[in-house]
Design a protein around this motif. Structure first.
Motif, short mmCIF file in Angstrom:
data_model
loop_
_atom_site.label_atom_id
_atom_site.label_comp_id
_atom_site.label_asym_id
_atom_site.label_seq_id
_atom_site.Cartn_x
_atom_site.Cartn_y
_atom_site.Cartn_z
N MET A 1 9.18 2.07 5.50
CA MET A 1 7.96 1.33 5.19
C MET A 1 6.79 2.30 5.14
SD MET A 1 5.91 -1.51 7.39
CE MET A 1 7.26 -2.67 7.43
N MET A 2 5.98 2.22 4.11
CA MET A 2 4.84 3.13 3.96
C MET A 2 3.54 2.42 4.31
SD MET A 2 3.77 5.47 0.69
CE MET A 2 3.19 4.09 -0.29
N LEU A 3 2.68 3.09 5.08
CA LEU A 3 1.39 2.54 5.48
C LEU A 3 0.27 3.39 4.92
CD1 LEU A 3 3.46 2.00 8.01
CD2 LEU A 3 1.40 1.28 9.16
N GLU A 4 -0.77 2.74 4.48
CA GLU A 4 -2.02 3.42 4.13
C GLU A 4 -2.97 3.20 5.31
OE1 GLU A 4 -5.41 1.92 1.52
OE2 GLU A 4 -4.23 3.19 0.13
N VAL A 5 -3.44 4.27 5.92
CA VAL A 5 -4.25 4.20 7.15
C VAL A 5 -5.69 4.62 6.84
CG1 VAL A 5 -4.47 4.97 9.54
CG2 VAL A 5 -2.19 4.76 8.50
N THR A 6 -6.65 3.75 7.22
CA THR A 6 -8.07 4.06 7.08
C THR A 6 -8.79 3.59 8.34
OG1 THR A 6 -8.48 1.95 5.98
CG2 THR A 6 -8.03 3.85 4.56
N PRO A 7 -10.01 4.11 8.62
CA PRO A 7 -10.79 3.60 9.75
C PRO A 7 -11.29 2.19 9.47
CG PRO A 7 -11.56 5.77 9.04
CD PRO A 7 -10.67 5.27 7.97
N LYS A 8 -11.46 1.37 10.51
CA LYS A 8 -11.97 0.01 10.34
C LYS A 8 -13.38 0.03 9.76
CE LYS A 8 -9.32 -2.58 13.80
NZ LYS A 8 -9.37 -3.31 15.08
#
Length: 388
Positions: A1-8
């Motif tokens: 599973m691939m996640l795109e991570v960014t700050p809130k």
């Protein structure tokens, strides 16, 4: 599973989203958070591509609203699912429907305890279940002549009542655990971290490489996705893996350490080999056969190892017993079990097996006897005598 991570709070100027492929090690998660400028998972917003999850798991989870707080549980769930074959994933679909849950933690616990459930795919009614139990389960000696005497529906209903099983769109599923299902799905707290440093647990894989540059290092577990390979390059601050050295190599199958030449190893070829090893471990006897072939062929380069791995159907393991090998020789030329049973007592199968060893080029290795189908190995005469 691939996640795109960014700050809130949104990306800082000049920053791009980071991508993480689950399951991931704690080290990889921490490095991903640092690259987007945050320290904890609670400050992260994640967007997911969950096409690789079992269908009913993806439908049950509210993944589009997942925050960084749930990343740890999601990673655990992916870890449990990553080792499953297709049949296990179908079983998990049925178990999730039975449990009627949508929490990441509870689904993780179901995946980790899948062996506490039994599942019959495609069975939708008590009659179909009774028919399966009597004719296919192996628990009964089915007699076709008594077909009209079997009451499949009544027996199926009786079993369902005894087992408290459930029919759903996937099939029939039963929970056999010793604690209530609701209790099974509760999270079990992780052990508290020790104050003294502990060795970092290695993520599951077939090959583990330690890569290093002058001022950085990276622990890469193979097989790896393209996303993970790009992430490793970013952590090492290189454009190509040739700019980093391979300082350590570890195989999940210990024997491979002495059978595979490492002086020509490169990351890309090692990843291809890891994918092959992963497939071998899913097929009974394939990894043992591969080790036997490497011992005989003695390849000098990783390219030769990959050629063997991709053409492993050209080899087969041979029975240690001369009589069984003689019978195998007869089967190869078209004799079925009925013919072999008929001539048993009139033919010396052991002598046939022994005589065929030299002709077939059978070689003895630490992993067993092996032969090459297309072009027999040079024979070892002593094998025939050993088998007698």
């Amino acid at each position: 599973m691939m996640l795109e991570v960014t700050p809130k709070q949104g990306l800082a100027e000049g920053k791009n989203p980071e991508y993480l492929y689950l399951p991931a090690s704690e080290h990889q998660i921490e490095r991903t958070l640092l690259r987007v400028g945050i320290d904890t998972m609670s400050d992260a917003r994640v967007r997911l591509d969950f096409d690789e999850l079992p269908e009913k798991v993806a439908e049950a989870l509210n993944l589009e609203r997942l925050s960084g707080d749930g990343l740890s549980a999601l990673n655990r769930m992916c870890q449990a699912i990553s080792t499953m074959n297709e049949a296990d994933m179908e079983k998990l679909n049925a178990v999730v429907l039975m449990a009627k849950t949508s929490g990441v933690v509870s689904i993780c616990r179901l995946a980790e305890n899948l062996d506490q459930f039994s599942f019959v795919p495609g069975v939708q009614t008590p009659e179909a279940y009774g028919r399966y139990m009597i004719r296919q389960s192996g628990k009964f000696q089915y007699d076709e002549d008594l077909e009209d005497c079997y009451d499949y529906r009544r027996y199926g209903e009786q079993r369902v009542r005894q087992e408290s099983g459930q029919f759903n769109e996937c099939g029939y599923v039963v929970y056999h655990g010793g604690v209530p299902l609701e209790e099974l799905m509760r999270d079990i707290p992780m052990e508290p971290r020790r104050e003294s440093p502990a060795p970092r647990q290695e993520p599951p894989g077939k090959i583990a490489l330690t890569l290093a540059t002058a001022d950085r290092w990276y622990y890469l577990t193979l097989p790896a996705s393209e996303v993970e390979m790009r992430q490793a390059k970013r952590d090492l601050d290189v454009e190509d893996f040739s700019q980093a050295g391979i300082t350590a190599v570890k195989f999940s199958a210990p024997r491979l350490d002495s059978l595979i030449p490492l002086d020509t190893l490169c990351v890309e070829d090692a990843n291809t080999l890891a994918h092959c090893l992963q497939k071998m471990e899913r097929e009974e006897g394939e990894l043992t056969k591969f080790c036997a072939v490497l011992e005989v062929e003695q390849p000098d380069t990783l390219a030769e190892v990959l050629k063997i791995a991709m053409n492993r159907d050209d080899y087969e393991l041979v029975p240690e017993n001369a009589e069984e090998y003689g019978k195998q020789v007869l089967r190869r030329i078209g004799a079925d079990d009925e013919i072999i049973d008929t001539i048993d007592g009139y033919m010396d199968f052991a002598q046939l097996g022994t005589d065929s060893l030299a002709e077939d080029g059978v070689r003895r290795t630490e992993s067993g006897l092996v032969r090459r189908l297309s072009n027999p190995f040079p024979p070892e005469p002593e094998i025939g005598q050993t088998m007698l």
